[in-house]
Design a protein around this motif. Structure first.
Motif, PDB file in Angstrom:
ATOM      1  N   GLU A   1      11.900  -5.697  -4.137  1.00  0.00           N
ATOM      2  CA  GLU A   1      10.740  -6.487  -4.550  1.00  0.00           C
ATOM      3  C   GLU A   1      10.672  -6.612  -6.070  1.00  0.00           C
ATOM      4  OE1 GLU A   1       8.262  -8.179  -2.595  1.00  0.00           O
ATOM      5  OE2 GLU A   1       9.979  -7.886  -1.269  1.00  0.00           O
ATOM      6  N   GLU A   2      10.857  -5.504  -6.752  1.00  0.00           N
ATOM      7  CA  GLU A   2      10.788  -5.503  -8.213  1.00  0.00           C
ATOM      8  C   GLU A   2      11.905  -6.346  -8.820  1.00  0.00           C
ATOM      9  OE1 GLU A   2       8.471  -4.178 -10.232  1.00  0.00           O
ATOM     10  OE2 GLU A   2       7.316  -3.265  -8.635  1.00  0.00           O
ATOM     11  N   SER A   3      13.111  -6.202  -8.305  1.00  0.00           N
ATOM     12  CA  SER A   3      14.230  -6.954  -8.882  1.00  0.00           C
ATOM     13  C   SER A   3      14.134  -8.438  -8.549  1.00  0.00           C
ATOM     14  CB  SER A   3      15.573  -6.381  -8.428  1.00  0.00           C
ATOM     15  OG  SER A   3      15.709  -6.481  -7.035  1.00  0.00           O
ATOM     16  N   SER A   4      13.656  -8.766  -7.368  1.00  0.00           N
ATOM     17  CA  SER A   4      13.496 -10.183  -7.013  1.00  0.00           C
ATOM     18  C   SER A   4      12.516 -10.861  -7.956  1.00  0.00           C
ATOM     19  CB  SER A   4      13.011 -10.334  -5.573  1.00  0.00           C
ATOM     20  OG  SER A   4      13.986  -9.867  -4.685  1.00  0.00           O
ATOM     21  N   ALA A   5      11.422 -10.181  -8.230  1.00  0.00           N
ATOM     22  CA  ALA A   5      10.435 -10.730  -9.165  1.00  0.00           C
ATOM     23  C   ALA A   5      11.028 -10.844 -10.567  1.00  0.00           C
ATOM     24  CB  ALA A   5       9.191  -9.851  -9.183  1.00  0.00           C
ATOM     25  N   ALA A   6      11.804  -9.857 -10.955  1.00  0.00           N
ATOM     26  CA  ALA A   6      12.384  -9.851 -12.302  1.00  0.00           C
ATOM     27  C   ALA A   6      13.445 -10.931 -12.485  1.00  0.00           C
ATOM     28  CB  ALA A   6      12.990  -8.484 -12.602  1.00  0.00           C
ATOM     29  N   LEU A   7      14.130 -11.289 -11.407  1.00  0.00           N
ATOM     30  CA  LEU A   7      15.245 -12.231 -11.512  1.00  0.00           C
ATOM     31  C   LEU A   7      14.877 -13.677 -11.215  1.00  0.00           C
ATOM     32  CD1 LEU A   7      18.006 -10.088  -9.838  1.00  0.00           C
ATOM     33  CD2 LEU A   7      17.690 -10.555 -12.266  1.00  0.00           C
ATOM     34  N   ALA A   8      13.662 -13.903 -10.814  1.00  0.00           N
ATOM     35  CA  ALA A   8      13.259 -15.266 -10.479  1.00  0.00           C
ATOM     36  C   ALA A   8      13.625 -16.215 -11.616  1.00  0.00           C
ATOM     37  CB  ALA A   8      11.766 -15.313 -10.204  1.00  0.00           C
TER      38      ALA A   8
ATOM     39  N   MET B   1       0.839  -1.199   0.000  1.00  0.00           N
ATOM     40  CA  MET B   1       0.000   0.000   0.000  1.00  0.00           C
ATOM     41  C   MET B   1       0.882   1.261   0.000  1.00  0.00           C
ATOM     42  SD  MET B   1      -3.146   0.775   2.620  1.00  0.00           S
ATOM     43  CE  MET B   1      -2.087   0.956   4.035  1.00  0.00           C
ATOM     44  N   PHE B   2       1.911   1.269   0.842  1.00  0.00           N
ATOM     45  CA  PHE B   2       2.817   2.417   0.886  1.00  0.00           C
ATOM     46  C   PHE B   2       3.564   2.563  -0.438  1.00  0.00           C
ATOM     47  CE2 PHE B   2       3.063   1.408   5.646  1.00  0.00           C
ATOM     48  CZ  PHE B   2       2.042   2.289   5.959  1.00  0.00           C
ATOM     49  N   ALA B   3       3.965   1.446  -1.014  1.00  0.00           N
ATOM     50  CA  ALA B   3       4.685   1.468  -2.290  1.00  0.00           C
ATOM     51  C   ALA B   3       3.811   2.047  -3.402  1.00  0.00           C
ATOM     52  CB  ALA B   3       5.161   0.061  -2.656  1.00  0.00           C
TER      53      ALA B   3
ATOM     54  N   LYS C   1      20.732 -13.270 -19.304  1.00  0.00           N
ATOM     55  CA  LYS C   1      20.363 -12.138 -20.156  1.00  0.00           C
ATOM     56  C   LYS C   1      18.882 -11.800 -19.980  1.00  0.00           C
ATOM     57  CE  LYS C   1      19.240 -11.894 -24.710  1.00  0.00           C
ATOM     58  NZ  LYS C   1      19.359 -12.122 -26.140  1.00  0.00           N
ATOM     59  N   GLN C   2      18.071 -12.820 -19.903  1.00  0.00           N
ATOM     60  CA  GLN C   2      16.637 -12.612 -19.689  1.00  0.00           C
ATOM     61  C   GLN C   2      16.400 -11.951 -18.332  1.00  0.00           C
ATOM     62  OE1 GLN C   2      14.341 -16.192 -20.122  1.00  0.00           O
ATOM     63  NE2 GLN C   2      12.415 -15.171 -19.691  1.00  0.00           N
ATOM     64  N   GLY C   3      17.150 -12.378 -17.310  1.00  0.00           N
ATOM     65  CA  GLY C   3      17.030 -11.762 -15.989  1.00  0.00           C
ATOM     66  C   GLY C   3      17.409 -10.291 -16.013  1.00  0.00           C
ATOM     67  N   TYR C   4      18.496  -9.981 -16.713  1.00  0.00           N
ATOM     68  CA  TYR C   4      18.934  -8.588 -16.833  1.00  0.00           C
ATOM     69  C   TYR C   4      17.872  -7.774 -17.576  1.00  0.00           C
ATOM     70  CZ  TYR C   4      21.880  -4.581 -18.128  1.00  0.00           C
ATOM     71  OH  TYR C   4      22.385  -3.317 -18.310  1.00  0.00           O
ATOM     72  N   CYS C   5      17.342  -8.328 -18.624  1.00  0.00           N
ATOM     73  CA  CYS C   5      16.296  -7.657 -19.393  1.00  0.00           C
ATOM     74  C   CYS C   5      15.071  -7.407 -18.510  1.00  0.00           C
ATOM     75  CB  CYS C   5      15.923  -8.485 -20.618  1.00  0.00           C
ATOM     76  SG  CYS C   5      14.736  -7.660 -21.705  1.00  0.00           S
ATOM     77  N   HIS C   6      14.717  -8.378 -17.690  1.00  0.00           N
ATOM     78  CA  HIS C   6      13.566  -8.220 -16.786  1.00  0.00           C
ATOM     79  C   HIS C   6      13.808  -7.090 -15.788  1.00  0.00           C
ATOM     80  CE1 HIS C   6      11.102 -12.056 -17.472  1.00  0.00           C
ATOM     81  NE2 HIS C   6      12.010 -11.997 -18.420  1.00  0.00           N
ATOM     82  N   VAL C   7      15.049  -6.996 -15.271  1.00  0.00           N
ATOM     83  CA  VAL C   7      15.376  -5.909 -14.341  1.00  0.00           C
ATOM     84  C   VAL C   7      15.183  -4.565 -15.042  1.00  0.00           C
ATOM     85  CG1 VAL C   7      17.253  -4.769 -13.079  1.00  0.00           C
ATOM     86  CG2 VAL C   7      16.933  -7.229 -12.866  1.00  0.00           C
ATOM     87  N   LEU C   8      15.704  -4.447 -16.253  1.00  0.00           N
ATOM     88  CA  LEU C   8      15.556  -3.196 -17.002  1.00  0.00           C
ATOM     89  C   LEU C   8      14.089  -2.896 -17.307  1.00  0.00           C
ATOM     90  CD1 LEU C   8      18.540  -3.513 -19.506  1.00  0.00           C
ATOM     91  CD2 LEU C   8      18.439  -2.133 -17.415  1.00  0.00           C
ATOM     92  N   GLN C   9      13.322  -3.934 -17.637  1.00  0.00           N
ATOM     93  CA  GLN C   9      11.888  -3.734 -17.901  1.00  0.00           C
ATOM     94  C   GLN C   9      11.169  -3.238 -16.646  1.00  0.00           C
ATOM     95  OE1 GLN C   9      11.064  -7.677 -19.369  1.00  0.00           O
ATOM     96  NE2 GLN C   9      11.165  -7.031 -21.515  1.00  0.00           N
ATOM     97  N   ARG C  10      11.490  -3.823 -15.502  1.00  0.00           N
ATOM     98  CA  ARG C  10      10.860  -3.385 -14.246  1.00  0.00           C
ATOM     99  C   ARG C  10      11.256  -1.949 -13.933  1.00  0.00           C
ATOM    100  NH1 ARG C  10       7.937  -7.176 -10.820  1.00  0.00           N
ATOM    101  NH2 ARG C  10       7.566  -8.858 -12.261  1.00  0.00           N
TER     102      ARG C  10
END
Length: 184
Positions: free
Chosen positions: A58-65, A8-10, A74-83
């Motif tokens: 939180e965002e990076s953890s979800a992106a790197l799963a 909620m705060f986020a 590479k997909q993990g890095y791309c997900h981080v950038l997308q987030r």
């Protein structure tokens, strides 16, 4: 409450960042928007920057799963950038308000967690000291962070997929090449 307090705060902070910069948002603004007390905020976070860090984690953890091996980093890095791009106002305001060093340190911690396991995997069967594997991961983490920081600095205009492809092209085969140089 359907959502937990941290979420909620986020959401409140992200919404406010659409209108003003991070340095113009207070804890009072957030708790008033959420309809809770200041104590509720301070129960979860020490200050707004602590909330920003929690959002980034939180965002990076979800992106790197599940993206921590040679075939998927590479997909993990791309997900981080997308987030990051999805949270553009948060990232840009953090970059401008908190300081470049804070964002660099955060990105380094996240990317090192992706790159080190790839280096470990590539080192299988090679006799390479741990300090050398750590240095290789450190070196490439710094390089990838620098590319990401430059992307943020220039307004995050380039597609995350293009950046991830470019970085992957440059480092393809380099982990194993470096490991072989350190192998005994």
């Amino acid at each position: 409450m359907l959502k937990n307090a941290k979420e909620m705060f986020a959401e409140s902070l992200k919404k406010m960042l659409q209108q003003k910069t991070l340095d113009h948002i207070t804890v009072k603004d957030i708790v008033e928007d959420c309809g809770v007390s200041r104590q509720a905020f301070y129960y979860h976070f020490s200050d707004i920057y602590d909330l920003v860090e929690w959002i980034f984690i939180e965002e990076s953890s979800a992106a790197l799963a599940k993206n921590r091996d040679i075939d998927t980093w590479k997909q993990g890095y791309c997900h981080v950038l997308q987030r990051m791009q999805e949270n553009k106002n948060l990232v840009l305001n953090s970059y401008r308000s908190i300081s470049r060093e804070y964002l660099e340190a955060f990105m380094y911690r996240v990317l090192y967690q992706v790159i080190y396991p790839v280096v470990e995997e590539q080192a299988t069967g090679l006799n390479v000291e741990a300090k050398h594997k750590k240095f290789i991961a450190h070196f490439y983490s710094l390089a990838v962070v620098s590319v990401g920081i430059d992307w943020v600095r220039t307004g995050m205009k380039e597609k995350p997929e293009d950046i991830a492809d470019q970085v992957a092209t440059l480092v393809q085969g380099d982990f194993i090449k470096a490991l072989k140089k350190y192998a005994k």
